[in-house]
Design a protein around this motif. Structure first.
Motif, PDB file in Angstrom:
ATOM      1  N   ARG A   1       3.450 -11.414  -1.010  1.00 34.82           N
ATOM      2  CA  ARG A   1       4.672 -10.743  -1.303  1.00 34.82           C
ATOM      3  C   ARG A   1       4.485  -9.294  -2.005  1.00 34.82           C
ATOM      4  NH1 ARG A   1       9.718 -13.808  -3.086  1.00 34.82           N
ATOM      5  NH2 ARG A   1       8.695 -13.759  -5.003  1.00 34.82           N
ATOM      6  N   VAL A   2       3.918  -9.579  -3.112  1.00 31.20           N
ATOM      7  CA  VAL A   2       3.550  -8.259  -4.129  1.00 31.20           C
ATOM      8  C   VAL A   2       2.947  -7.294  -3.275  1.00 31.20           C
ATOM      9  CG1 VAL A   2       2.667  -7.506  -6.254  1.00 31.20           C
ATOM     10  CG2 VAL A   2       3.581  -9.749  -6.045  1.00 31.20           C
ATOM     11  N   VAL A   3       2.152  -7.566  -2.301  1.00 33.91           N
ATOM     12  CA  VAL A   3       1.194  -6.829  -1.678  1.00 33.91           C
ATOM     13  C   VAL A   3       2.164  -6.078  -0.668  1.00 33.91           C
ATOM     14  CG1 VAL A   3      -0.688  -6.404  -0.126  1.00 33.91           C
ATOM     15  CG2 VAL A   3      -0.979  -8.032  -2.078  1.00 33.91           C
ATOM     16  N   LYS A   4       2.936  -6.929  -0.139  1.00 35.80           N
ATOM     17  CA  LYS A   4       3.898  -6.387   0.745  1.00 35.80           C
ATOM     18  C   LYS A   4       4.781  -5.423   0.345  1.00 35.80           C
ATOM     19  CE  LYS A   4       8.390  -6.965   2.796  1.00 35.80           C
ATOM     20  NZ  LYS A   4       9.371  -7.046   2.060  1.00 35.80           N
ATOM     21  N   VAL A   5       5.306  -5.735  -0.937  1.00 37.92           N
ATOM     22  CA  VAL A   5       6.223  -4.572  -1.474  1.00 37.92           C
ATOM     23  C   VAL A   5       5.621  -3.363  -1.863  1.00 37.92           C
ATOM     24  CG1 VAL A   5       7.729  -4.424  -3.709  1.00 37.92           C
ATOM     25  CG2 VAL A   5       7.776  -6.548  -2.430  1.00 37.92           C
ATOM     26  N   MET A   6       4.304  -3.395  -2.218  1.00 37.01           N
ATOM     27  CA  MET A   6       3.716  -2.357  -2.483  1.00 37.01           C
ATOM     28  C   MET A   6       3.340  -1.465  -1.606  1.00 37.01           C
ATOM     29  SD  MET A   6       0.923  -3.106  -5.560  1.00 37.01           S
ATOM     30  CE  MET A   6      -0.071  -4.385  -4.348  1.00 37.01           C
ATOM     31  N   TYR A   7       3.042  -2.172  -0.222  1.00 37.85           N
ATOM     32  CA  TYR A   7       2.351  -1.148   0.764  1.00 37.85           C
ATOM     33  C   TYR A   7       3.540  -0.909   1.899  1.00 37.85           C
ATOM     34  CZ  TYR A   7      -2.404  -1.206  -0.685  1.00 37.85           C
ATOM     35  OH  TYR A   7      -3.581  -0.874  -1.360  1.00 37.85           O
ATOM     36  N   PHE A   8       4.405  -1.876   2.027  1.00 36.29           N
ATOM     37  CA  PHE A   8       5.458  -1.560   3.037  1.00 36.29           C
ATOM     38  C   PHE A   8       6.966  -1.212   2.908  1.00 36.29           C
ATOM     39  CE2 PHE A   8       2.229  -4.680   4.716  1.00 36.29           C
ATOM     40  CZ  PHE A   8       1.544  -3.776   5.563  1.00 36.29           C
ATOM     41  N   ASP A   9       7.275  -1.202   1.366  1.00 37.21           N
ATOM     42  CA  ASP A   9       8.477  -0.802   0.879  1.00 37.21           C
ATOM     43  C   ASP A   9       8.303   0.584   0.759  1.00 37.21           C
ATOM     44  OD1 ASP A   9       9.014  -3.413   1.464  1.00 37.21           O
ATOM     45  OD2 ASP A   9       9.928  -3.938  -0.425  1.00 37.21           O
ATOM     46  N   GLU A  10       9.592   0.995   0.837  1.00 34.27           N
ATOM     47  CA  GLU A  10       9.905   2.598   0.505  1.00 34.27           C
ATOM     48  C   GLU A  10       9.883   2.827  -1.006  1.00 34.27           C
ATOM     49  OE1 GLU A  10      10.104   5.237   2.586  1.00 34.27           O
ATOM     50  OE2 GLU A  10       9.274   3.809   3.923  1.00 34.27           O
ATOM     51  N   PRO A  11       9.288   3.631  -1.464  1.00 32.23           N
ATOM     52  CA  PRO A  11       9.185   3.977  -2.988  1.00 32.23           C
ATOM     53  C   PRO A  11      10.368   4.615  -3.465  1.00 32.23           C
ATOM     54  CG  PRO A  11       7.759   5.301  -2.041  1.00 32.23           C
ATOM     55  CD  PRO A  11       8.288   4.640  -0.938  1.00 32.23           C
ATOM     56  N   GLU A  12      11.040   4.570  -4.601  1.00 36.24           N
ATOM     57  CA  GLU A  12      12.247   5.432  -4.984  1.00 36.24           C
ATOM     58  C   GLU A  12      11.913   6.489  -5.353  1.00 36.24           C
ATOM     59  OE1 GLU A  12      13.954   2.626  -7.931  1.00 36.24           O
ATOM     60  OE2 GLU A  12      14.706   1.286  -6.477  1.00 36.24           O
ATOM     61  N   THR A  13      10.583   6.686  -5.950  1.00 30.87           N
ATOM     62  CA  THR A  13      10.181   8.313  -5.932  1.00 30.87           C
ATOM     63  C   THR A  13       8.756   8.151  -5.417  1.00 30.87           C
ATOM     64  OG1 THR A  13       9.307   7.591  -8.309  1.00 30.87           O
ATOM     65  CG2 THR A  13      11.514   8.638  -8.349  1.00 30.87           C
ATOM     66  N   GLU A  14       8.156   9.396  -5.079  1.00 29.86           N
ATOM     67  CA  GLU A  14       6.999   9.563  -4.790  1.00 29.86           C
ATOM     68  C   GLU A  14       5.986   9.844  -6.008  1.00 29.86           C
ATOM     69  OE1 GLU A  14       5.740   9.752  -1.562  1.00 29.86           O
ATOM     70  OE2 GLU A  14       7.656   8.716  -0.598  1.00 29.86           O
ATOM     71  N   GLN A  15       6.595  10.025  -6.991  1.00 30.33           N
ATOM     72  CA  GLN A  15       5.981  10.609  -8.240  1.00 30.33           C
ATOM     73  C   GLN A  15       4.796   9.660  -8.573  1.00 30.33           C
ATOM     74  OE1 GLN A  15       8.117  11.515 -11.848  1.00 30.33           O
ATOM     75  NE2 GLN A  15       6.715  13.037 -12.272  1.00 30.33           N
ATOM     76  N   ALA A  16       3.550  10.227  -8.568  1.00 31.88           N
ATOM     77  CA  ALA A  16       2.625   9.173  -9.048  1.00 31.88           C
ATOM     78  C   ALA A  16       2.763   8.718 -10.775  1.00 31.88           C
ATOM     79  CB  ALA A  16       1.112   9.766  -9.029  1.00 31.88           C
ATOM     80  N   ILE A  17       2.261   7.492 -11.154  1.00 30.04           N
ATOM     81  CA  ILE A  17       2.389   7.106 -12.616  1.00 30.04           C
ATOM     82  C   ILE A  17       1.320   7.620 -13.107  1.00 30.04           C
ATOM     83  CG2 ILE A  17       2.995   5.154 -14.097  1.00 30.04           C
ATOM     84  CD1 ILE A  17       3.809   3.778 -11.525  1.00 30.04           C
ATOM     85  N   ALA A  18       1.327   8.372 -14.375  1.00 30.43           N
ATOM     86  CA  ALA A  18       0.285   8.842 -15.028  1.00 30.43           C
ATOM     87  C   ALA A  18      -0.172   7.806 -16.013  1.00 30.43           C
ATOM     88  CB  ALA A  18       0.705  10.065 -15.998  1.00 30.43           C
TER      89      ALA A  18
END
Lengths: 210, 481
Positions: free
Chosen positions: B427-444
């Motif tokens: 489910r974690v993998v699914k959330v990471m790959y198939f859900d829409e992010p709230e921001t597109e900004q990469a985490i530094a």
């Protein structure tokens, strides 16, 4: 009667008397002081049994440290002895039950084990020292465990300091160097104002009330 | 005590001295140069690792020191080296978190290093006395780490729960040990083992009682059902850096506790403890995996996953054979590697204004940080036990040991619960790959963090493909000379 028995009965009597006083005196400070006396008498009885290390530790740790803490707490808390005495009836049934249970345990123990007189153990030679015997064991066979226990205490200190020592933003601190460097000009402000004058309003207000 | 005793305990002495130096040095390091403390702690760990590798005991040999209270053997050396490396990884991951949340203080390092010392004492314990003292040293430092963020209410609550339940468990363990001492008349684990072998009366009532209390104490420290209540709350409430620590290094100590107590000391009572351990393992597998499904909080989910993994590890212990122990050791080491990586990604997703708690915080991570999301995918696959990853081989070894011990039913249960468990990891993998992010900004994230996370994630793959070396290492730990 040999001297050792006289001494034993003397300290034993003081021990029992002071232990009884702990629960009967009204003033909690006196109760703590009687507890000190009973610990001290117990330490003397241990000395009679040649357990000198235990006796010293009892005096140092219990009388010296724990009981002083007790005194602090008793003096800080406002314990009202009279108030407690009035409530004693409430706890009587529970206390009675505990007493019966303890008496039953004692009875069973004596029933099964018997209560024969034990011969006094042979006294150790004069050169014998419990402190030395304990020390030798502690610093040879149990050295490693002893050291680890010491580290455990160190960690307890660090943990306690790390969790409690902090600078709160609102706390006020004294800065001695600032206090010394202060000048008269910063402390005292001279205001030039007109000389004293009767305030008729204040007078009138007072007059209305009376 | 002779010089040889001191030589055998050199890694412990080194870690202790360096920790005390770090403790003092930290007082003179200004707050903005806290990196120096970090560097000192890392150097301590690296040099301890070099020291232990160079002094490593050959397979099948053991040496006693300090009148038998200290034991040096290959099993202990391997576990110690893994403890140093894991703690070093924890420090690198935690630094990023601590800096962000303004918690970077020297005490984090000194307390963690003292906890490591406790773990080392446990790993090398030759008597119940040192085993218990090491455990307390570890526990005391860990309680303080959980309460490390004093501003956080959940943190204080978790520390309180952990402290009260932990003291209770220590009491139970100590009571069991005192009963064993009463029954055998010795504290030394090897002597207890011998006296149990020699005794013809079988297990007396006192021994059995002692054993039950010891197993309950161990079960609490491992966090297996039904002594698991503290695990989710503590994982959840503690600051992430402390959670990362609890989820990794102490597991190695847990394994050492089990092996030293049940194998070195009580192998004569194997018939008695086998069933207890089987029940603990079965319950942990069931409850851990089923309860994890219902979690929406990633820390709680990983906590329940820990419970199930510890249950899995106990399966390896069941057999009571060197092969079984080796599989349990392999499983523990594999779990520690995977768990460190998984929590590192949780730390990465946390930002100063928002500590990542919910699985939803991972939404669309693949679009924001594709490489780290892929690493997390590998870690999750490995935790779920999907082939070619490390977790699969760890599960395989343990299940093989379980079947060899004759517990085919338990092996079937283990496989079935592992399938159930795959759901919440995927489910974690699914959330990471198939859900829409709230921001597109990469985490530094800092470079050292990124590099170590990459190494950690790739290690799960590499050790899975070439698992032979690690397995050999674990088997060599239990060879008898």
């Amino acid at each position: 009667m040999p001297i050792i028995e006289i001494v034993f009965y003397l300290f034993g009597a003081v021990l029992i008397a002071s232990a009884l006083s702990v629960v009967t005196v009204g003033n909690p400070v006196y109760a703590v002081l009687f507890l000190v006396l009973s610990f001290f008498s117990a330490a003397c009885i241990w000395l009679l049994l040649q357990a000198e290390f235990l006796a010293i530790v009892l005096v140092l740790v219990y009388v010296g440290a724990v009981m002083v803490l007790f005194l602090f707490v008793v003096m800080m808390l406002d314990v009202d002895g009279e108030q407690r005495r009035l409530q004693i009836g409430r706890y009587l049934p529970v206390g009675f039950l505990v007493a019966v249970a303890m008496a039953a345990q004692l009875f069973v123990l004596i029933w099964t084990q018997g209560l024969e007189l034990q011969a006094m153990p042979e006294p150790y030679p004069e050169s014998f020292s419990h402190t030395r015997a304990l020390g030798e064991l502690l610093y040879t066979d149990y050295l490693y465990a002893f050291e680890v226990a010491a580290i455990l205490l160190l960690v307890a200190i660090i943990a306690a300091i790390a969790l409690t020592h902090r600078r709160r933003p609102k706390t006020r601190y004294q800065d001695p160097s600032d206090q010394v460097k202060i000048t008269k000009g910063e402390r005292v402000r001279l205001v030039s104002m007109a000389s004293e004058r009767e305030t008729s309003e204040a007078r009138g207000g007072n007059g209305d009330k009376s | 005590m002779t010089l040889i005793d001191l030589q055998l305990a050199l890694p412990e002495i080194f870690v202790l001295s360096m920790t005390c130096i770090l403790l003092l040095a930290d007082l003179f390091i200004p707050a903005h140069r806290r990196g120096l403390t970090h560097l000192l702690a890392m150097l301590t760990l690296i040099f301890s690792a070099i020291l232990t590798v160079r002094l490593m005991m050959p397979a099948g040999q053991e040496a006693l020191a300090f009148s038998g209270t200290f034991i040096r053997d290959r099993f202990g050396d391997i576990l110690k080296i893994f403890s140093y490396l894991t703690l070093a990884a924890v420090f690198v991951y935690a630094k990023h978190y601590l800096r962000q949340f303004d918690l970077l203080k020297g005490e984090f390092y000194s307390l963690s290093l003292f906890a490591l010392l406790g773990i080392m004492v446990m790993i090398s314990a030759g008597s119940m006395l040192t085993l218990y003292l090491g455990l307390e040293l570890l526990a005391l430092a860990t309680y303080a780490l959980v309460a490390f963020n004093r501003e956080s209410l959940p943190g204080s609550e978790a520390a309180m729960k952990y402290f009260i339940l932990g003291s209770l468990a220590s009491g139970l363990l100590l009571y069991g040990m005192s009963l064993l001492y009463g029954a055998t008349g010795t504290l030394a684990l090897a002597e207890i083992g011998q006296s149990l072998e020699l005794s013809t009366t079988g297990s007396g009532l006192m021994l059995t009682f002692g054993l039950v209390f010891v197993v309950v104490g161990i079960a609490f420290k491992l966090g297996v059902v039904p002594m698991h209540m503290w695990v989710p709350d503590v994982y959840h409430g503690a600051p992430l850096a402390a959670t990362l620590f609890i989820a990794t290094v102490p597991k190695i100590a847990g394994l050492a506790l089990v092996i030293r107590m049940l194998d070195d000391g009580l192998s004569g009572l194997h018939g008695d403890w086998q069933m207890m351990v089987a029940v603990l393992a079965a319950l942990s597998l069931l409850l851990g995996n089923l309860a994890a499904i219902a979690q929406t909080n990633i820390k709680r989910m990983l906590a329940y996953s820990t419970i199930s993994h510890m249950g899995f590890m106990l399966l390896g212990i069941l057999a009571g054979t060197p092969d079984g122990y080796a599989s349990a050791m392999f499983y523990t080491l594999a779990y520690v590697i995977m768990s460190a990586g998984a929590f590192a990604v949780v730390i990465m997703v946390s930002t100063p204004d928002h500590e990542a708690q919910e699985i939803d915080d991972f939404k669309g991570l693949a679009r924001r940080n594709p490489w780290q999301a892929f690493l997390m995918l590998m870690l999750m696959f490995s935790l779920a036990g999907i082939p070619v990853f490390l977790g699969f081989f760890a599960k395989w070894q343990v299940i093989a040991a379980t079947i060899n011990a004759g517990f085919t039913n338990l092996a079937i249960l283990a496989v079935m619960t592992a399938v159930v468990g795959a759901f919440y990891y995927l489910r974690v993998v699914k959330v990471m790959y198939f859900d829409e992010p709230e921001t597109e900004q990469a985490i530094a994230v800092p470079y050292d963090f990124k590099a170590l996370l990459s190494a950690n994630g790739l290690a799960v793959l590499a050790l899975g493909l070439f698992s032979g070396g690690l397995i050999e290492l674990c088997i060599s730990a239990f060879l008898t000379g």
